[in-house]
Design a protein around this motif. Structure first.
Motif, mmCIF file in Angstrom:
data_model
loop_
_atom_site.group_PDB
_atom_site.id
_atom_site.type_symbol
_atom_site.label_atom_id
_atom_site.label_comp_id
_atom_site.label_asym_id
_atom_site.label_seq_id
_atom_site.Cartn_x
_atom_site.Cartn_y
_atom_site.Cartn_z
ATOM 1 N N LEU A 143 0.821 -1.282 -0.065
ATOM 2 C CA LEU A 143 0.032 0.072 -0.003
ATOM 3 C C LEU A 143 0.854 1.277 0.054
ATOM 4 C CD1 LEU A 143 -2.874 1.243 0.298
ATOM 5 C CD2 LEU A 143 -2.475 1.151 2.583
ATOM 6 N N GLN A 144 1.812 1.327 0.712
ATOM 7 C CA GLN A 144 2.690 2.403 0.984
ATOM 8 C C GLN A 144 3.617 2.668 -0.403
ATOM 9 O OE1 GLN A 144 5.021 2.351 4.634
ATOM 10 N NE2 GLN A 144 3.226 1.926 5.762
ATOM 11 N N LEU A 145 3.913 1.334 -0.925
ATOM 12 C CA LEU A 145 4.968 1.544 -2.395
ATOM 13 C C LEU A 145 3.883 2.047 -3.428
ATOM 14 C CD1 LEU A 145 7.241 0.936 -4.049
ATOM 15 C CD2 LEU A 145 6.130 -1.378 -4.494
ATOM 16 N N PHE A 146 2.520 1.728 -3.270
ATOM 17 C CA PHE A 146 1.717 2.121 -4.395
ATOM 18 C C PHE A 146 1.526 3.418 -4.153
ATOM 19 C CE2 PHE A 146 -0.485 -2.352 -5.765
ATOM 20 C CZ PHE A 146 0.932 -2.640 -6.077
ATOM 21 N N ALA A 147 1.269 4.146 -2.909
ATOM 22 C CA ALA A 147 0.822 5.488 -2.771
ATOM 23 C C ALA A 147 2.013 6.580 -3.308
ATOM 24 C CB ALA A 147 0.725 5.580 -1.213
ATOM 25 N N GLN A 148 3.406 5.618 -3.058
ATOM 26 C CA GLN A 148 4.700 6.591 -3.488
ATOM 27 C C GLN A 148 4.736 6.499 -5.118
ATOM 28 O OE1 GLN A 148 7.851 4.586 -1.741
ATOM 29 N NE2 GLN A 148 7.350 4.980 0.180
ATOM 30 N N LEU A 149 4.366 5.478 -5.780
ATOM 31 C CA LEU A 149 4.359 5.614 -7.215
ATOM 32 C C LEU A 149 3.310 6.401 -7.912
ATOM 33 C CD1 LEU A 149 4.642 1.560 -7.866
ATOM 34 C CD2 LEU A 149 6.546 3.326 -7.843
ATOM 35 N N ILE A 150 2.005 6.448 -6.912
ATOM 36 C CA ILE A 150 0.959 7.315 -7.519
ATOM 37 C C ILE A 150 1.477 8.883 -7.216
ATOM 38 C CG2 ILE A 150 -1.235 8.218 -7.056
ATOM 39 C CD1 ILE A 150 -1.904 5.222 -6.379
ATOM 40 N N ALA A 151 2.278 8.931 -6.159
ATOM 41 C CA ALA A 151 2.663 10.520 -6.145
ATOM 42 C C ALA A 151 3.498 10.822 -6.999
ATOM 43 C CB ALA A 151 3.370 10.433 -4.525
ATOM 44 N N GLN A 152 4.587 9.789 -7.489
ATOM 45 C CA GLN A 152 5.440 10.177 -8.609
ATOM 46 C C GLN A 152 4.831 10.544 -9.922
ATOM 47 O OE1 GLN A 152 8.948 10.399 -8.075
ATOM 48 N NE2 GLN A 152 8.638 11.302 -10.201
ATOM 49 N N GLN A 153 3.849 9.863 -9.983
ATOM 50 C CA GLN A 153 3.084 9.916 -11.251
ATOM 51 C C GLN A 153 2.433 11.221 -11.659
ATOM 52 O OE1 GLN A 153 3.377 8.059 -14.266
ATOM 53 N NE2 GLN A 153 1.902 9.390 -15.414
ATOM 54 N N ILE A 154 1.734 11.652 -10.336
ATOM 55 C CA ILE A 154 1.154 12.839 -10.241
ATOM 56 C C ILE A 154 2.050 13.927 -10.490
ATOM 57 C CG2 ILE A 154 0.068 14.565 -8.600
ATOM 58 C CD1 ILE A 154 -1.175 12.050 -7.106
ATOM 59 N N GLN A 155 3.249 13.793 -9.817
ATOM 60 C CA GLN A 155 4.236 14.837 -9.937
ATOM 61 C C GLN A 155 4.624 14.854 -11.433
ATOM 62 O OE1 GLN A 155 5.717 14.351 -5.357
ATOM 63 N NE2 GLN A 155 6.994 13.746 -6.884
ATOM 64 N N ASN A 156 4.990 13.930 -12.013
ATOM 65 C CA ASN A 156 5.521 13.967 -13.496
ATOM 66 C C ASN A 156 4.408 14.524 -14.313
ATOM 67 O OD1 ASN A 156 7.718 12.457 -12.758
ATOM 68 N ND2 ASN A 156 6.784 10.309 -13.129
ATOM 69 N N GLU A 157 2.868 14.202 -14.069
ATOM 70 C CA GLU A 157 2.206 14.901 -14.790
ATOM 71 C C GLU A 157 2.037 16.441 -14.575
ATOM 72 O OE1 GLU A 157 -1.581 13.038 -14.701
ATOM 73 O OE2 GLU A 157 -0.913 11.175 -15.798
#
Length: 338
Positions: A143-157
């Motif tokens: 869960l924590q890993l996925f939250a980090q991956l999503i945050a990274q994608q949001i920042q990339n966008e």
């Protein structure tokens, strides 16, 4: 974490280029890892008034619909963040005052914040069930890993959006005449082909006018270049205000302007339209100009206005013909005043 899950995460990161695409794959994996009925990503309004369900995955009876908005103060997510409690399998006993949880029938709940690099809280990544579900340490790590991956994608966008906005701004600057705020020569030459193509498809003529500001040098000499620049700006504003819908206009030289638009289909009608086009522009640009330093009574520009068949004449040729017509008009105007 199993090799199969790692492979699926790697594949998702390689194949998905949008937030939605990545999140939907991660929610599916999160469901398998946590054994929950619903997995979902939320967005918290910057003002902190509401929480919105952006994307959700529901596989059993409990449904957490996408687009659902609830007051942030009534959410399990806020309670979990405030209390530092990310997981419970007895929501009713711990957070029984949450009307949203009651309405959705949540018994087991787990969430982790999605925090951006600047420390701001974007939202939460959650999983929930209407039944008692134990959460393993492995599931919490995922869960924590996925939250980090999503945050990274949001920042990339967000970074991509900023780059696109900056690129659009630079493009606009490169196509705009700084003094008059009209399209510049490059912009005119880039947009004329589309006008010609549209007119040709409908068998219509194209009207092209080339205007040269007579006595502009004298204005500069008598009143100064600052007043001359002020006058050019005023010319641009009149052209903007008087342009018909769909017309192309721009400053293509020091005191030279172009206006082009679609005309009628018949030859005779097109010639009459060109004369009317010329008259309209002449009336628009002739008259009194109240500038910052003085008031000018301007006798108007020399204008060459033509109607051309876009199936036979390209934009470059049309501009050359309009330019020649302008010089003829200038000669006639000088003859009348001499």
């Amino acid at each position: 974490m199993s090799d199969n899950l790692i492979e699926r995460i790697s594949s998702a990161l390689e194949s998905e280029y949008t937030l939605e695409g990545l999140v939907r794959q991660l929610l599916e994996m999160l469901e398998l890892v946590t054994n929950m009925e619903s997995t979902y990503l939320t967005r918290i309004e910057p003002e902190g008034d509401f929480q919105h369900i952006l994307f959700s995955r529901n596989t059993k009876s409990m449904q957490i619909p996408e687009g659902l908005s609830v007051p942030w103060g009534d959410t399990l997510c806020k309670r979990a963040l405030d209390e530092g409690r990310r997981y419970t399998c007895d929501v009713a006993s711990i957070w029984g005052d949450s009307e949203a949880a009651k309405a959705l029938g949540i018994m087991t709940y787990v969430s982790t914040p999605v925090t951006l690099v600047d420390g701001s809280l974007y939202g939460t990544l959650c999983a929930a069930s209407s039944e008692n579900r134990e959460l393993s340490e492995r599931s919490e790590q995922v869960l924590q890993l996925f939250a980090q991956l999503i945050a990274q994608q949001i920042q990339n966008e967000q970074l991509l959006k900023k780059l696109q906005e900056a690129n659009a701004a630079l493009t606009a600057v490169s196509l705009t005449d700084e003094l008059t705020e009209l399209p510049n020569r490059r912009a005119v030459f880039e947009t004329l082909p589309a006008l010609f193509d549209r007119a040709a498809d409908k068998a219509n003529y194209v009207l092209v006018a080339f205007a040269d500001l007579d006595d502009f040098k004298q204005i500069n000499d008598v009143y100064g270049h600052e007043t001359g620049d002020d006058f050019l700006y005023a010319i641009g504003q009149r052209l903007k205000a008087g342009a018909a819908e769909g017309e192309i206009l721009g400053r293509v030289g020091g005191d030279e302007f172009i206006v082009a638009g679609e005309g009628p289909s018949g030859f005779d009608d097109a010639q009459l339209a060109a004369e009317a086009f010329k008259t309209r522009l002449r009336n628009l640009l002739t008259g009194q100009y109240k500038l910052h330093s003085c008031t000018l009574d301007y006798a108007g520009p020399s204008i060459g206005a033509i109607a051309i068949n876009p199936a036979l004449v390209n934009p470059d040729q049309a501009l050359h013909e309009a330019d020649q017509a302008m010089y003829l008009d200038k000669k006639q105007r000088r003859t009348k005043t001499s």
